[in-house]
Design a protein around this motif. Structure first.
Motif, short mmCIF file in Angstrom:
data_model
loop_
_atom_site.label_atom_id
_atom_site.label_comp_id
_atom_site.label_asym_id
_atom_site.label_seq_id
_atom_site.Cartn_x
_atom_site.Cartn_y
_atom_site.Cartn_z
N ASP A 134 -5.81 35.91 90.23
CA ASP A 134 -6.33 37.10 89.55
C ASP A 134 -5.58 38.34 90.02
OD1 ASP A 134 -7.90 38.62 87.89
OD2 ASP A 134 -9.78 38.27 88.98
N LEU A 155 -14.84 33.53 86.72
CA LEU A 155 -14.23 32.29 87.18
C LEU A 155 -14.52 32.07 88.66
CD1 LEU A 155 -12.31 30.20 85.77
CD2 LEU A 155 -10.40 31.41 86.85
N PRO A 223 -9.22 31.60 90.82
CA PRO A 223 -10.04 32.83 90.85
C PRO A 223 -9.60 33.82 91.93
CG PRO A 223 -11.40 30.84 91.03
CD PRO A 223 -9.98 30.43 91.26
N PRO A 346 -18.16 33.68 91.67
CA PRO A 346 -16.94 34.31 91.16
C PRO A 346 -16.57 35.52 92.02
CG PRO A 346 -18.41 33.78 89.34
CD PRO A 346 -19.18 33.51 90.61
#
Length: 385
Positions: A134, A155, A223, A346
């Motif tokens: 990310d 995620l 993630p 997440p």
């Protein structure tokens, strides 16, 4: 150095082949270049080379890079004598890369010290050809409340990203994140002779990765919020024009044939979006130039009116935005799992909050996990090294 392209200067590499080659293209990035290079050289995976390719910057970038190279033989500097754009500059670095893996890092961004080691381990465990994490936005034009690229996905576990979804993320009507902004680590054997399209000044990353996915490559997305993506007034990735959209449409129509129905449908949707974007850019150009004869017919087009209204709303929203009131994250920040494993929740929301706190000048709560400490320092402009 024999074989060096005309107009470039390349420092001699060390003899042992690296595990990963970090490709860093630069244009007038002297202000943030040293910090970006330091974050790469501080990686826990020491078996790397950093190839800094400068696109005839004209500032102190090359001098900065060479000073750093003089203290670390893992750094290689390619200095172009004429400006050729980001795609051509990255291609010079790709041609010089020797690692089994290729990592793309921008010259104004920062990466977590364990990022490369974790991403490569996760890719190997999942038999993936590309792996990305990310992005956490920060900088002068980042949203003050904090945001990450993948935040809308919530995620918590790694996911495989297919060509159809990756392609559809470039459709302006899609609710998917803009996957083309991902900064993947790529197996050099899968990249092979593929290179960036030098006709693209915007969207060159999306195009290159998409061509690999169409060819059957497997992309793993994690993630992990381990890439700090700086947004500032000098960024070019969001500046569309008639020429840039025309190039994007041409590159899109030159993609390899697609037999999968989902991919074909996604390609048609993106083609419609790009054609609409091109009409809009032509309308804006006519308005700015006072060419009302060309602009008026398009001004009665509902799609064009909607685009203009949305553009004005977006500009007003950005102007009116103010940082949110000081607050600490509502939930405890999750600890980072082993490479490639699922998070307990997440991490994107927490990462966005950490970046927002750093922007506001708040203090990070005591006991925050190490990844959050790194992100807090990075988004306050402090090098992780």
């Amino acid at each position: 150095m024999s074989g060096t392209p005309s107009g470039q200067n390349v420092l001699t590499p060390s003899l042992s082949p690296p595990v990963v080659s970090v490709v860093m293209a630069n244009f007038r990035g002297a202000e943030h270049l040293a910090a970006a290079m330091a974050s790469v050289l501080a990686q826990s995976e020491r078996r790397l080379e950093l190839i800094l390719a400068d696109d005839a910057s004209g500032d102190d970038s090359v001098a900065i890079a060479r000073r750093i190279a003089a203290t670390d033989d893992r750094v290689r500097v390619i200095a172009s004598s004429r400006n050729a754009g980001p795609a051509a500059t990255r291609n010079l670095a790709l041609d010089a890369a020797r690692g089994d893996w290729i990592a793309v890092v921008d010259s104004d961004d920062l990466i977590h010290p364990e990022r490369l080691e974790r991403l490569i381990a996760a890719a190997q465990a999942a038999d993936a050809d590309l792996v990305a994490d990310d992005l956490v936005y920060f900088g002068a034009v980042a949203e003050p409340q904090g945001r990450t690229l993948l935040q809308s996905l919530a995620l918590a576990a790694p996911m495989m990203l297919g060509a159809a979804s990756y392609l559809r993320s470039n459709d302006g009507n899609s609710s998917l994140p803009s996957y083309g902004y991902l900064k993947p680590v790529i197996r050099r054997s899968v990249l092979a002779d593929l290179r960036y399209d030098v006709g693209l000044r915007i969207g060159e990353d999306h195009d290159l990765v998409l061509r690999m996915l169409i060819g059957g490559a497997r992309l793993l997305v994690l993630p992990d919020p381990l890439y700090a993506y700086r947004r500032h007034e000098g960024s070019i990735s969001h500046r569309l024009s008639i020429a840039t959209v025309e190039a994007m449409l041409e590159a899109h129509r030159a993609l390899p044939p697609m037999t999968d129905p989902d991919m074909q449908a996604a390609a048609k949707a993106v083609d419609r979006h790009l054609r609409l974007a091109l009409r809009y850019e032509r309308l804006v150009a006519d308005i700015k130039a006072g060419h009302w004869k060309g602009a008026l017919p398009r001004l009665v087009d509902p799609a064009m009116i909607a685009r203009l209204v949305e553009s004005l709303r977006d500009r007003r929203r950005r102007t009116a935005e103010t940082p949110a009131a000081s607050a600490t994250p509502a939930d405890p920040l999750p600890h980072m799992p082993q490479a490639g494993e699922s998070w307990s929740r997440p991490p994107a929301t927490g990462a966005a909050r950490v970046a927002a706190m750093a922007t506001r000048g708040d203090d990070l709560p005591e006991g925050a996990p190490s990844w959050a400490e790194w992100l807090f320092k990075a988004t306050r402009g402090v090098s992780s090294a």
